[in-house]
Motif scaffolding. Structure first.
Motif, short mmCIF file in Angstrom:
data_model
loop_
_atom_site.label_atom_id
_atom_site.label_comp_id
_atom_site.label_asym_id
_atom_site.label_seq_id
_atom_site.Cartn_x
_atom_site.Cartn_y
_atom_site.Cartn_z
N ALA A 1 39.21 14.97 -13.93
CA ALA A 1 40.15 15.47 -13.19
C ALA A 1 41.43 16.11 -13.72
N ILE A 2 42.01 17.17 -13.00
CA ILE A 2 43.15 17.74 -13.67
C ILE A 2 44.45 16.96 -13.05
N PHE A 3 45.23 16.53 -13.71
CA PHE A 3 46.43 15.62 -13.54
C PHE A 3 47.79 16.41 -13.48
N LYS A 4 48.66 16.34 -12.67
CA LYS A 4 49.85 16.71 -12.68
C LYS A 4 50.92 15.89 -12.43
N MET A 5 52.18 16.09 -13.20
CA MET A 5 53.38 15.03 -13.01
C MET A 5 53.94 15.25 -11.54
N GLY A 6 54.19 14.33 -10.81
CA GLY A 6 55.00 14.59 -9.77
C GLY A 6 56.49 14.75 -9.85
N GLU A 7 57.16 15.31 -8.81
CA GLU A 7 58.67 15.60 -9.17
C GLU A 7 59.44 14.49 -9.44
N GLY A 8 60.34 14.27 -10.24
CA GLY A 8 60.96 13.17 -10.74
C GLY A 8 60.29 12.14 -11.80
N SER A 9 59.22 12.62 -12.37
CA SER A 9 58.40 11.81 -13.34
C SER A 9 59.66 12.11 -14.56
N LYS A 10 59.31 11.08 -15.43
CA LYS A 10 60.01 11.05 -16.62
C LYS A 10 59.79 9.85 -17.75
N ILE A 11 59.93 10.12 -18.99
CA ILE A 11 59.96 9.00 -20.05
C ILE A 11 61.39 8.53 -20.00
N GLN A 12 61.60 7.24 -20.13
CA GLN A 12 62.72 6.39 -19.96
C GLN A 12 62.81 5.77 -21.35
N ASN A 13 64.19 5.37 -21.92
CA ASN A 13 64.52 4.68 -22.88
C ASN A 13 63.56 4.83 -24.28
N LEU A 14 63.39 5.82 -24.78
CA LEU A 14 62.58 6.10 -26.01
C LEU A 14 63.73 5.61 -27.11
N ASN A 15 63.57 4.72 -27.88
CA ASN A 15 64.31 4.50 -29.02
C ASN A 15 63.70 5.09 -30.31
N MET A 16 64.48 5.64 -30.87
CA MET A 16 64.24 6.45 -32.04
C MET A 16 65.07 5.89 -33.39
N GLU A 17 64.21 5.98 -34.75
CA GLU A 17 65.17 5.87 -35.83
C GLU A 17 64.62 7.24 -36.53
N ILE A 18 65.81 7.71 -37.04
CA ILE A 18 65.64 9.03 -37.69
C ILE A 18 66.01 9.00 -39.36
N THR B 1 60.49 -1.45 -24.04
CA THR B 1 59.67 -2.54 -24.42
C THR B 1 58.91 -2.19 -25.81
N TYR B 2 58.27 -1.01 -25.62
CA TYR B 2 57.23 -0.72 -26.75
C TYR B 2 58.41 -0.27 -28.09
N THR B 3 59.40 0.19 -27.93
CA THR B 3 60.27 0.74 -29.07
C THR B 3 61.44 0.01 -29.31
N THR B 4 61.66 -1.05 -28.75
CA THR B 4 62.77 -1.91 -29.28
C THR B 4 62.73 -2.52 -30.75
N ALA B 5 61.51 -3.20 -30.84
CA ALA B 5 61.05 -3.50 -32.36
C ALA B 5 60.86 -2.65 -33.32
N LEU B 6 59.76 -1.55 -32.82
CA LEU B 6 59.31 -0.75 -33.65
C LEU B 6 59.71 1.02 -32.92
N PRO B 7 61.05 1.35 -33.29
CA PRO B 7 61.09 2.56 -32.67
C PRO B 7 60.19 3.79 -32.95
N ALA B 8 60.18 4.70 -32.40
CA ALA B 8 59.60 6.01 -33.04
C ALA B 8 60.22 6.50 -33.98
N THR B 9 59.90 7.00 -35.29
CA THR B 9 60.42 7.69 -36.23
C THR B 9 60.23 9.12 -36.46
N ILE B 10 61.11 9.72 -37.17
CA ILE B 10 61.30 11.00 -37.21
C ILE B 10 61.90 11.53 -38.51
N SER B 11 61.74 12.45 -39.11
CA SER B 11 62.66 12.97 -40.33
C SER B 11 63.01 14.30 -39.80
#
Length: 457
Positions: free
Chosen positions: A296-313, A425-435
């Motif tokens: 199937a072809i999937f498209k994001m509906g208007e208003g779709s978003k990622i929220q609360n992404l915690n990061m460690e840099i 919930t998924y990034t509080t204890a283990l945030p996404a990391t980037i250099s």
């Protein structure tokens, strides 16, 4: 600390205009005199035991005065070659200047005064002080109790500058601060490292078909999802930089929370902003339904978003791109030692290594940090894909399709769904990391040392 006055002069001047004369004083008369010497010599009670279990004692010659200094040094090279390695220097700084604090740290900033140096001194580190036959000076340092001014290095705030700090041996702390960056526009879900998994239930004529889907980035129908340029605010902790012949400063533990990343247009966007999402779509595959539907072809509906992404840099910044070091009452010193020396009164982590060493006591206030150019965050997108998959594989976030949507996949009719993917919930204890590395910072424009009628610009 014991002090012995090494210079004491008492002068008398005849009011009638006679020439000045000096009166000699014996020890008893001297003992009755109270005063303060311009110069004083002292032995510190502090004793350092070096790596060879030898005692090192410290003798300081200090000047009880406040001095003003405005200076420019074309090239400062100390400790080149030698035991620390050939073709490199302990300290190598081009276009070094010391002036008063500027009116601003922008391109038009000017030094408003000379630097103010309080109680400068020279100190000697001597081992085996009590044994004349083995007594040895193992180091000396030039320093001051306080320095109020601006230390600048380099001439231009650009990428890959050829001047400024080329090599640094020493110790300094950068105070905790805040900042922000604007990210580069990128595309998400269009590579094999960014494939997304999730749960769906296809409803066909009252029957339900639970399936697990996976995006197929190898298909020409998979165009990916646009991640627009966004502003990201971050918090930088207090950071210590210490070592020999360093060319890069490494700052870890920088934290950021991205509250919202749009994945489709929304009502508060301009038509131009919405247009950037027009061609976005993912091709997803799943086990066949009724032997017919399997993609199937999937498209994001208007208003779709990622929220609360915690990061460690982690931030790797070339020292040649650090131009402004404000000294707001910070004590500091420049030393040379034949072995490791822990100088009296220095920070716990500040142990001067063999060779030349530059140190500043108090944390340096770099101010608000802001990257001049947009930052590429594509390296974090594979992690985001895994996090989005974790969210979509959670049973409570299962995607439901109606009969018309399910049958429409046979005709390549896109399925459009509004997804609000909350990753807190998924990034509080283990945030996404980037250099990130070597960013041009707006507050690191080189402040010309142009004070009064004297110019060095």
């Amino acid at each position: 600390m014991k002090k012995r006055v090494i210079v004491a002069m008492i002068s008398s001047l005849w009011i009638t205009g006679h020439s000045a004369s000096f009166k000699p004083l014996n020890d008893e008369e001297m003992s009755k005199i109270d005063g303060q010497a311009l110069l004083n010599f002292s032995k510190d009670n502090y004793v350092y035991t070096n790596t060879k279990n030898q005692k090192v004692e410290f003798f300081k010659l200090g000047l009880d005065a406040e001095m003003e200094l405005n200076t420019n040094i074309k090239t400062l090279q100390l400790g080149c070659g030698g035991d620390n390695g050939a073709k490199k220097c302990d300290i190598d700084i081009s276009n070094l200047a010391l002036s008063g604090l500027p009116d601003s740290y922008g391109a038009d900033g000017r030094a408003s005064s000379s630097a103010k140096i309080t109680n400068p001194f020279v100190e000697f580190a001597i081992k085996n002080e009590g044994q004349a036959s083995t007594r040895e000076v193992v180091g000396f340092r030039l320093g001051a109790a306080q320095i109020l001014g601006l230390l600048t290095a380099g001439t231009e705030n650009t990428s890959n500058p050829s001047d400024g700090i080329q090599s640094f041996s020493g110790y300094m702390k950068m105070a905790a601060t805040q900042g922000d960056v604007n990210t580069k526009k990128s595309t998400f879900g269009d590579s094999t490292t960014e494939e997304i998994k999730g749960n769906l239930t296809a409803s066909i004529l009252g029957m339900e078909f639970p399936r697990q889907f996976k995006s197929d980035s190898t298909s020409s129908d998979n165009k990916g999802i646009t991640v627009p340029s966004i502003n990201v605010k971050f918090n930088m902790p207090e950071t210590t930089i210490s070592g020999s012949r360093m060319t890069v400063a490494k700052v870890t533990g920088i934290t950021a929370n991205i509250e919202s990343i749009p994945l489709a247009g929304s009502s508060n966007m301009t038509p131009e902003q919405k247009a950037q999402f027009a061609n976005d779509q993912l091709l997803v595959t799943f086990d066949p339904i009724l032997g017919l539907a399997k993609k199937a072809i999937f498209k994001m509906g208007e208003g779709s978003k990622i929220q609360n992404l915690n990061m460690e840099i982690a931030f790797l910044q070339s020292l040649s791109m650090v131009h402004n070091i404000p000294l707001t009452g910070t004590g500091g010193y420049l030393s040379l030692q034949s072995d490791t020396v822990k100088w009296a009164g220095t920070e716990a982590e500040d142990t001067a290594l063999k060779g030349w060493w530059m140190s500043f006591n108090n944390p340096i206030q770099l101010g608000y940090l802001q990257a001049k150019e947009e930052v590429d965050i594509s390296a974090v997108l594979p992690q985001v894909a895994n996090l989005v998959s974790d969210f979509l594989l959670d049973e409570k976030n299962r995607i439901q399709t109606s009969t018309s949507e399910s049958l429409g996949t046979l005709l390549n009719t896109p399925v459009t769904k509004v997804l609000n993917i909350d990753l807190n919930t998924y990034t509080t204890a283990l945030p996404a990391t980037i250099s990130l590395s070597s960013q041009i910072l707006n507050n690191q424009y080189v402040t010309p040392n142009c004070f009064g009628g004297l110019k060095f610009c």
